[in-house]
Write an enzyme that holds these catalytic residues in place. Structure first.
Site, PDB file in Angstrom:
ATOM      1  N   THR A  13      27.185   3.754  17.995  1.00 44.17           N
ATOM      2  CA  THR A  13      26.509   4.830  17.255  1.00 44.17           C
ATOM      3  C   THR A  13      25.114   5.112  17.826  1.00 44.17           C
ATOM      4  OG1 THR A  13      27.687   4.072  15.312  1.00 44.17           O
ATOM      5  CG2 THR A  13      25.841   5.548  14.923  1.00 44.17           C
ATOM      6  N   VAL A  14      24.283   4.076  17.908  1.00 43.49           N
ATOM      7  CA  VAL A  14      22.898   4.308  18.342  1.00 43.49           C
ATOM      8  C   VAL A  14      22.836   4.542  19.853  1.00 43.49           C
ATOM      9  CG1 VAL A  14      20.544   3.406  18.327  1.00 43.49           C
ATOM     10  CG2 VAL A  14      22.058   2.909  16.420  1.00 43.49           C
ATOM     11  N   ALA A  33       6.432  12.128  28.949  1.00 40.48           N
ATOM     12  CA  ALA A  33       6.320  10.846  29.653  1.00 40.48           C
ATOM     13  C   ALA A  33       5.674  10.998  31.031  1.00 40.48           C
ATOM     14  CB  ALA A  33       7.703  10.220  29.796  1.00 40.48           C
ATOM     15  N   VAL A 132      13.013  -1.208  12.699  1.00 40.84           N
ATOM     16  CA  VAL A 132      12.587  -1.114  11.295  1.00 40.84           C
ATOM     17  C   VAL A 132      12.609   0.338  10.845  1.00 40.84           C
ATOM     18  CG1 VAL A 132      10.759  -1.606   9.638  1.00 40.84           C
ATOM     19  CG2 VAL A 132      11.087  -3.115  11.594  1.00 40.84           C
ATOM     20  N   GLU A 190      25.753  -2.595   7.608  1.00 38.40           N
ATOM     21  CA  GLU A 190      25.819  -3.537   8.719  1.00 38.40           C
ATOM     22  C   GLU A 190      27.260  -3.991   8.920  1.00 38.40           C
ATOM     23  OE1 GLU A 190      23.030  -4.540  10.651  1.00 38.40           O
ATOM     24  OE2 GLU A 190      22.423  -2.753   9.566  1.00 38.40           O
ATOM     25  N   LYS A 205      13.634  -6.829   8.554  1.00 39.56           N
ATOM     26  CA  LYS A 205      12.674  -5.746   8.804  1.00 39.56           C
ATOM     27  C   LYS A 205      11.305  -6.078   8.189  1.00 39.56           C
ATOM     28  CE  LYS A 205      16.506  -2.454   8.794  1.00 39.56           C
ATOM     29  NZ  LYS A 205      17.356  -1.626   7.922  1.00 39.56           N
ATOM     30  N   GLY A 302      21.535   5.740  11.240  1.00 32.61           N
ATOM     31  CA  GLY A 302      22.262   6.890  11.792  1.00 32.61           C
ATOM     32  C   GLY A 302      21.975   7.056  13.270  1.00 32.61           C
TER      33      GLY A 302
HETATM   34  N1  HSE Z   1      22.396  -1.258   7.522  1.00 35.45           N
HETATM   35  C1  HSE Z   1      21.109  -0.701   7.739  1.00 35.45           C
HETATM   36  C2  HSE Z   1      20.749   0.143   6.528  1.00 35.45           C
HETATM   37  C3  HSE Z   1      21.116   0.135   8.993  1.00 35.45           C
HETATM   38  O1  HSE Z   1      21.606   0.379   5.675  1.00 35.45           O
HETATM   39  O2  HSE Z   1      19.596   0.522   6.402  1.00 35.45           O
HETATM   40  C4  HSE Z   1      19.776   0.379   9.588  1.00 35.45           C
HETATM   41  O3  HSE Z   1      19.086  -0.779   9.932  1.00 35.45           O
END
Ligand code: HSE
Length: 438
Positions: A13-14, A33, A132, A190, A205, A302
């Protein structure tokens, strides 16, 4: 100038979002940059899997070590998540003299001290904005934007899945399990959703935020962590009736005795801006002595929101590639030899207000016994709510009490004695309450 060549670990995803954003905004990114940023080598567990991004021009491999050992690359972006392999890869990349960008909160919270020490020896950067609160530039804000302040405390909704669950329970009266399943379907949760609902993800975080706010080493194992699984729809309703909203907060506070580092469900006044952060959105409230309260809001998860933070880190790394390592922003905001050894306070020493819910027998003297126990522990009551007995029930009634601030140790003792009364059904439900004003 030639573009900077980047290796990417993970095309999920990321990772996919990062490729998309880098490609779509290539011109804007180059203007910022000063050089192009190109992903030329990437690893993925399953090369046959459909992707959300176009990987044309990227050499793909299943072996992430091939990427970190590629001498052509200057920067490695680690987006595979998890712990042992990610740690090994990041340390290998650093040993190979490469800069690292990672979104791996668990890795930084647990092994950040080791990773930053290794990076310092090699004179490379490790950037972790995406670790975070997803797309919110909170690391940069605290580390740089608020650098003139003595940070007093911060409180954050830093797990979108938990916030989504609490919001749906409140707005639609939905059940916990049903909302969690939806969050998993939507890709917010997660891999192990207990990390979300038990507060572990938020504690990762929070550990990072506390370090950069107070200049202390990362100490994940000392964070107090409590999840949201015991909260009932009734609790949500009682809190509303009393003018509060339940949020799963990560709180870090500097006190004269040490640092509070705690994740737990928290009642907060419903008028506070942060109380109105709903759904999967994240927000972090930071109190600095000079600036006062500041609130940072945005998408905490996301593909593209998280990619936004990853790409910002890449731009930062590229801008300072040629800078003397001593003149870069320190990983944990404070110079490594100026970190403080302020202790993390055990939960018993934390002072906060409380919400208590108990099931009491409906007869004379029961409430008097409860209030006497509270008084004996110097606990002052802010509000009491007693509901009528339910028809066909056992005749007991729910009683909700809000208290003023007191040390957790004294509240523990009061709860122990209330549960021993015989007229109150154990366990007493306890949640912390914070006004978040100064
Ligand atoms: N599982 C995490 C959330 C994803 O729901 O915030 C982002 O760190």
């Amino acid at each position: 100038m030639n573009p900077v060549k980047v290796g990417l670990l993970g095309l999920g995803t990321v990772g996919g979002g990062t490729v998309k954003v880098l490609t779509r905004n290539a011109q804007e990114i180059m203007r910022r940059a000063g050089r192009g940023i190109e992903i030329v080598h990437a690893s993925a567990r399953d090369l046959g899997k459909p992707r959300i991004c176009d990987t044309t021009g990227i050499t793909l491999t299943q072996d992430p070590f091939e990427v970190v050992n590629n001498p052509e690359l200057q920067v490695i972006v680690e987006l595979i998540g998890g712990m042992d392999q990610a740690r090994e890869l990041v340390l290998r990349a650093i040993a190979n003299g490469k800069h690292v960008v990672t979104a791996n909160k668990a890795l930084i919270a647990k092994h950040g001290n080791e990773i930053f020490a290794a990076a310092r020896v090699k004179g490379v950067m490790v950037a972790f904005e995406a670790a975070v609160a997803g797309g919110i530039p909170i690391i940069k804000a605290i580390r740089e934007g608020l650098a003139g302040n003595r940070i007093e405390w911060l409180a954050g909704i830093i797990n979108g899945t938990g916030n989504f669950i609490l919001t749906e329970m409140r707005d639609k009266g939905r059940d916990f399990a049903d909302v969690l399943a939806e969050a998993q379907r939507l890709g917010y949760a997660e891999a192990d959703p207990t990390f979300d609902v038990e507060g572990i993800d938020a504690a990762h975080k929070l550990t990072i935020l506390a370090s950069i706010a107070f200049g202390i080493p990362l100490q994940f194992d000392k964070a107090y962590t409590e999840g949201i699984t015991r909260i009932t729809r009734q609790d949500v309703g009682y809190a509303e009736k009393l003018g509060y909203r339940i949020k799963h907060l990560g709180i870090a506070r500097r006190t004269a005795e040490g640092i509070e580092l705690r994740v737990h469900p928290t009642l907060i006044p419903h008028r506070r801006l942060i109380a109105n952060v709903d759904g999967v959105m994240n927000a972090v409230l930071v109190q600095g002595d000079a600036v006062g309260p500041t609130l940072f809001y945005g998408a905490g998860a996301g593909a593209e929101p998280t990619a936004s933070a990853v790409v910002a880190d890449l731009v930062d790394v590229v801008r300072t590639l040629t800078a003397d390592p001593e003149n870069r922003v320190p990983h944990l905001a404070f110079q490594p030899d100026a970190l403080s050894d302020l202790p993390i306070l055990p939960m018993e020493k934390v002072e906060t207000a409380y919400y208590l819910r108990m099931q009491a027998q409906d007869r004379p003297g029961v409430l008097a016994d409860v209030t006497r126990i509270l008084a004996d522990q110097s606990i002052s009551i802010e509000a009491i709510l007693q509901k009528a007995p339910v028809n066909g029930g056992d005749g007991s009634v729910p009683v909700v009490i809000l208290t003023h601030r007191i040390r957790e140790q004294q509240m523990n003792e009061a709860i122990r004695r209330i549960e021993a009364l015989g007229t109150i059904a154990a366990p007493v439900m306890r949640m912390r309450l914070e006004h978040l004003a100064k």
